[in-house]
Design a protein around this motif. Structure first.
Motif, PDB file in Angstrom:
ATOM      1  N   LYS A  50      44.614  28.879  54.469  1.00 60.66           N
ATOM      2  CA  LYS A  50      44.447  30.148  55.193  1.00 60.66           C
ATOM      3  C   LYS A  50      43.005  30.431  55.587  1.00 60.66           C
ATOM      4  CE  LYS A  50      48.583  31.816  52.989  1.00 60.66           C
ATOM      5  NZ  LYS A  50      49.041  32.034  51.624  1.00 60.66           N
ATOM      6  N   GLY A  51      42.070  29.696  55.023  1.00 67.00           N
ATOM      7  CA  GLY A  51      40.662  29.827  55.423  1.00 67.00           C
ATOM      8  C   GLY A  51      39.879  30.826  54.584  1.00 67.00           C
ATOM      9  N   GLU A  52      38.565  30.763  54.717  1.00 70.60           N
ATOM     10  CA  GLU A  52      37.698  31.584  53.866  1.00 70.60           C
ATOM     11  C   GLU A  52      37.802  33.077  54.195  1.00 70.60           C
ATOM     12  OE1 GLU A  52      33.570  30.412  53.429  1.00 70.60           O
ATOM     13  OE2 GLU A  52      33.183  32.149  52.123  1.00 70.60           O
ATOM     14  N   ILE A  53      37.953  33.416  55.487  1.00 75.98           N
ATOM     15  CA  ILE A  53      37.987  34.851  55.835  1.00 75.98           C
ATOM     16  C   ILE A  53      39.201  35.519  55.194  1.00 75.98           C
ATOM     17  CG2 ILE A  53      38.167  36.525  57.740  1.00 75.98           C
ATOM     18  CD1 ILE A  53      36.391  34.597  59.355  1.00 75.98           C
ATOM     19  N   PHE A  54      40.349  34.826  55.239  1.00 75.74           N
ATOM     20  CA  PHE A  54      41.549  35.338  54.574  1.00 75.74           C
ATOM     21  C   PHE A  54      41.265  35.541  53.086  1.00 75.74           C
ATOM     22  CE2 PHE A  54      45.371  34.816  52.081  1.00 75.74           C
ATOM     23  CZ  PHE A  54      46.286  35.634  52.731  1.00 75.74           C
ATOM     24  N   PHE A  55      40.625  34.525  52.473  1.00 75.65           N
ATOM     25  CA  PHE A  55      40.317  34.614  51.043  1.00 75.65           C
ATOM     26  C   PHE A  55      39.419  35.816  50.744  1.00 75.65           C
ATOM     27  CE2 PHE A  55      37.335  33.772  47.550  1.00 75.65           C
ATOM     28  CZ  PHE A  55      38.234  33.720  46.493  1.00 75.65           C
ATOM     29  N   ARG A  56      38.395  36.037  51.579  1.00 75.34           N
ATOM     30  CA  ARG A  56      37.449  37.147  51.313  1.00 75.34           C
ATOM     31  C   ARG A  56      38.141  38.506  51.402  1.00 75.34           C
ATOM     32  NH1 ARG A  56      34.009  34.600  48.267  1.00 75.34           N
ATOM     33  NH2 ARG A  56      33.139  32.787  49.300  1.00 75.34           N
ATOM     34  N   LYS A  57      39.091  38.637  52.350  1.00 77.61           N
ATOM     35  CA  LYS A  57      39.827  39.911  52.465  1.00 77.61           C
ATOM     36  C   LYS A  57      40.698  40.120  51.232  1.00 77.61           C
ATOM     37  CE  LYS A  57      39.948  40.154  57.503  1.00 77.61           C
ATOM     38  NZ  LYS A  57      40.741  39.752  58.672  1.00 77.61           N
ATOM     39  N   LEU A  58      41.358  39.045  50.830  1.00 75.99           N
ATOM     40  CA  LEU A  58      42.220  39.092  49.652  1.00 75.99           C
ATOM     41  C   LEU A  58      41.393  39.406  48.397  1.00 75.99           C
ATOM     42  CD1 LEU A  58      45.126  38.385  48.685  1.00 75.99           C
ATOM     43  CD2 LEU A  58      44.333  36.031  48.422  1.00 75.99           C
ATOM     44  N   GLU A  59      40.262  38.745  48.294  1.00 76.64           N
ATOM     45  CA  GLU A  59      39.371  38.938  47.140  1.00 76.64           C
ATOM     46  C   GLU A  59      38.950  40.401  47.048  1.00 76.64           C
ATOM     47  OE1 GLU A  59      35.433  37.097  47.640  1.00 76.64           O
ATOM     48  OE2 GLU A  59      35.534  36.388  45.575  1.00 76.64           O
ATOM     49  N   HIS A  60      38.644  41.000  48.209  1.00 77.31           N
ATOM     50  CA  HIS A  60      38.258  42.414  48.226  1.00 77.31           C
ATOM     51  C   HIS A  60      39.410  43.305  47.743  1.00 77.31           C
ATOM     52  CE1 HIS A  60      36.711  46.264  49.465  1.00 77.31           C
ATOM     53  NE2 HIS A  60      37.786  46.449  50.184  1.00 77.31           N
ATOM     54  N   GLN A  61      40.613  43.040  48.276  1.00 75.68           N
ATOM     55  CA  GLN A  61      41.780  43.857  47.866  1.00 75.68           C
ATOM     56  C   GLN A  61      42.062  43.722  46.375  1.00 75.68           C
ATOM     57  OE1 GLN A  61      44.825  42.194  50.341  1.00 75.68           O
ATOM     58  NE2 GLN A  61      44.085  43.206  52.190  1.00 75.68           N
ATOM     59  N   MET A  62      41.971  42.495  45.867  1.00 71.05           N
ATOM     60  CA  MET A  62      42.269  42.244  44.455  1.00 71.05           C
ATOM     61  C   MET A  62      41.210  42.875  43.545  1.00 71.05           C
ATOM     62  SD  MET A  62      45.135  40.682  44.339  1.00 71.05           S
ATOM     63  CE  MET A  62      45.780  41.327  45.828  1.00 71.05           C
ATOM     64  N   LEU A  63      39.959  42.861  44.009  1.00 71.61           N
ATOM     65  CA  LEU A  63      38.879  43.493  43.236  1.00 71.61           C
ATOM     66  C   LEU A  63      39.152  44.992  43.096  1.00 71.61           C
ATOM     67  CD1 LEU A  63      35.940  43.240  41.976  1.00 71.61           C
ATOM     68  CD2 LEU A  63      35.111  43.901  44.252  1.00 71.61           C
ATOM     69  N   GLU A  64      39.477  45.641  44.226  1.00 79.50           N
ATOM     70  CA  GLU A  64      39.772  47.079  44.215  1.00 79.50           C
ATOM     71  C   GLU A  64      40.975  47.356  43.309  1.00 79.50           C
ATOM     72  OE1 GLU A  64      38.798  49.845  46.358  1.00 79.50           O
ATOM     73  OE2 GLU A  64      37.188  48.828  47.459  1.00 79.50           O
ATOM     74  N   LYS A  65      41.989  46.519  43.443  1.00 84.99           N
ATOM     75  CA  LYS A  65      43.239  46.723  42.691  1.00 84.99           C
ATOM     76  C   LYS A  65      42.984  46.620  41.189  1.00 84.99           C
ATOM     77  CE  LYS A  65      47.722  44.259  42.522  1.00 84.99           C
ATOM     78  NZ  LYS A  65      48.711  45.200  42.084  1.00 84.99           N
ATOM     79  N   VAL A  66      42.329  45.552  40.782  1.00 82.22           N
ATOM     80  CA  VAL A  66      42.160  45.343  39.336  1.00 82.22           C
ATOM     81  C   VAL A  66      41.222  46.410  38.748  1.00 82.22           C
ATOM     82  CG1 VAL A  66      40.249  43.661  39.306  1.00 82.22           C
ATOM     83  CG2 VAL A  66      42.048  43.499  37.618  1.00 82.22           C
ATOM     84  N   LEU A  67      40.189  46.797  39.499  1.00 81.47           N
ATOM     85  CA  LEU A  67      39.245  47.792  38.951  1.00 81.47           C
ATOM     86  C   LEU A  67      39.810  49.211  38.955  1.00 81.47           C
ATOM     87  CD1 LEU A  67      35.742  46.633  40.281  1.00 81.47           C
ATOM     88  CD2 LEU A  67      36.524  46.659  37.913  1.00 81.47           C
ATOM     89  N   THR A  68      40.746  49.503  39.830  1.00 82.98           N
ATOM     90  CA  THR A  68      41.307  50.860  39.829  1.00 82.98           C
ATOM     91  C   THR A  68      42.547  50.963  38.942  1.00 82.98           C
ATOM     92  OG1 THR A  68      42.346  50.348  41.956  1.00 82.98           O
ATOM     93  CG2 THR A  68      40.374  51.693  42.048  1.00 82.98           C
ATOM     94  N   GLU A  69      43.304  49.872  38.853  1.00 84.35           N
ATOM     95  CA  GLU A  69      44.539  49.929  38.061  1.00 84.35           C
ATOM     96  C   GLU A  69      44.299  49.877  36.565  1.00 84.35           C
ATOM     97  OE1 GLU A  69      47.256  46.892  39.277  1.00 84.35           O
ATOM     98  OE2 GLU A  69      48.013  48.080  40.948  1.00 84.35           O
ATOM     99  N   LYS A  70      43.303  49.117  36.157  1.00 81.32           N
ATOM    100  CA  LYS A  70      43.093  48.931  34.713  1.00 81.32           C
ATOM    101  C   LYS A  70      42.150  50.004  34.183  1.00 81.32           C
ATOM    102  CE  LYS A  70      44.548  44.316  34.375  1.00 81.32           C
ATOM    103  NZ  LYS A  70      45.638  43.964  33.490  1.00 81.32           N
ATOM    104  N   GLU A  71      42.548  50.560  33.041  1.00 83.69           N
ATOM    105  CA  GLU A  71      41.762  51.604  32.376  1.00 83.69           C
ATOM    106  C   GLU A  71      40.473  51.027  31.804  1.00 83.69           C
ATOM    107  OE1 GLU A  71      42.398  55.050  30.895  1.00 83.69           O
ATOM    108  OE2 GLU A  71      43.126  54.997  32.981  1.00 83.69           O
ATOM    109  N   SER A  72      40.610  49.800  31.310  1.00 83.65           N
ATOM    110  CA  SER A  72      39.533  49.204  30.555  1.00 83.65           C
ATOM    111  C   SER A  72      39.672  47.682  30.640  1.00 83.65           C
ATOM    112  CB  SER A  72      39.705  49.727  29.125  1.00 83.65           C
ATOM    113  OG  SER A  72      39.087  48.913  28.208  1.00 83.65           O
TER     114      SER A  72
END
Ligand code: S3P
Length: 164
Positions: A50-72
């Motif tokens: 899928k290429g690096e740009i796809f990965f960077r968008k996904l990485e951003h979404q996953m970063l937001e998700k994991v940091l907002t969903e997890k309490e600690s």
């Protein structure tokens, strides 16, 4: 409590993170592993198909998700995570502690040379090309890593010493 580790490829984010999380009683999450689980595909294949740009968008979404969903948690990021878009702002906003694992180019090159295959950005380089690549790349990325609240000089230190 949320702790985030940042740093270049092969700086020890995952190995230091895993042990540190255990020591201080936090759940450990490696962002690359989290992306692979959510996507059911390896980072290597995501880059390839899928290429690096796809990965960077996904990485951003996953970063937001994991940091907002997890309490600690203790989160170890990918080497490029803090260096794209607003990711470093996201890290600083959602973490209590952020730590840059700092190592000199020569040490990083030595480590990366031994484990290039799984790293899409360097797997096609030969060992002679690595020092120049890593030197330039780290120069571009350093200012993002340096925004972490704390810089840990990792040179010559074992994982156990770094955790302590
Ligand atoms: C990357 C580093 C990798 C992984 C991807 C891109 C980078 O993580 O996220 O291959 O841009 O430096 P590690 O730092 O764990 O190797």
């Amino acid at each position: 409590m949320k702790v985030v580790l940042v740093g270049y490829m092969a700086s020890g984010k995952s190995s230091v993170g895993r042990l540190l999380a255990k020591e201080i009683g936090l759940d450990f999450v490696d962002l690359d592993d989290y992306i692979e689980e959510q996507q059911r595909q390896s980072i290597k294949d995501i880059f390839q198909e899928k290429g690096e740009i796809f990965f960077r968008k996904l990485e951003h979404q996953m970063l937001e998700k994991v940091l907002t969903e997890k309490e600690s948690l203790l989160l170890s990021t990918g080497g490029g995570t803090p260096c794209y878009g607003i990711n470093m702002d996201t890290i600083l906003k959602h973490s209590d502690h952020s730590i840059y694992l700092q190592l000199p180019v020569a040490t990083l090159v030595e480590r990366i040379a031994k484990e290039k295959e799984e790293r899409p950005l360097v797997k096609n380089l030969n060992n002679e090309e690595l020092p120049e690549f890593v030197g330039k790349h780290l120069f571009e990325r350093r200012s993002f890593y340096a925004r972490a609240k704390f810089t840990l000089d990792c040179y010559g230190k074992s994982i156990v010493e770094l955790v302590a």
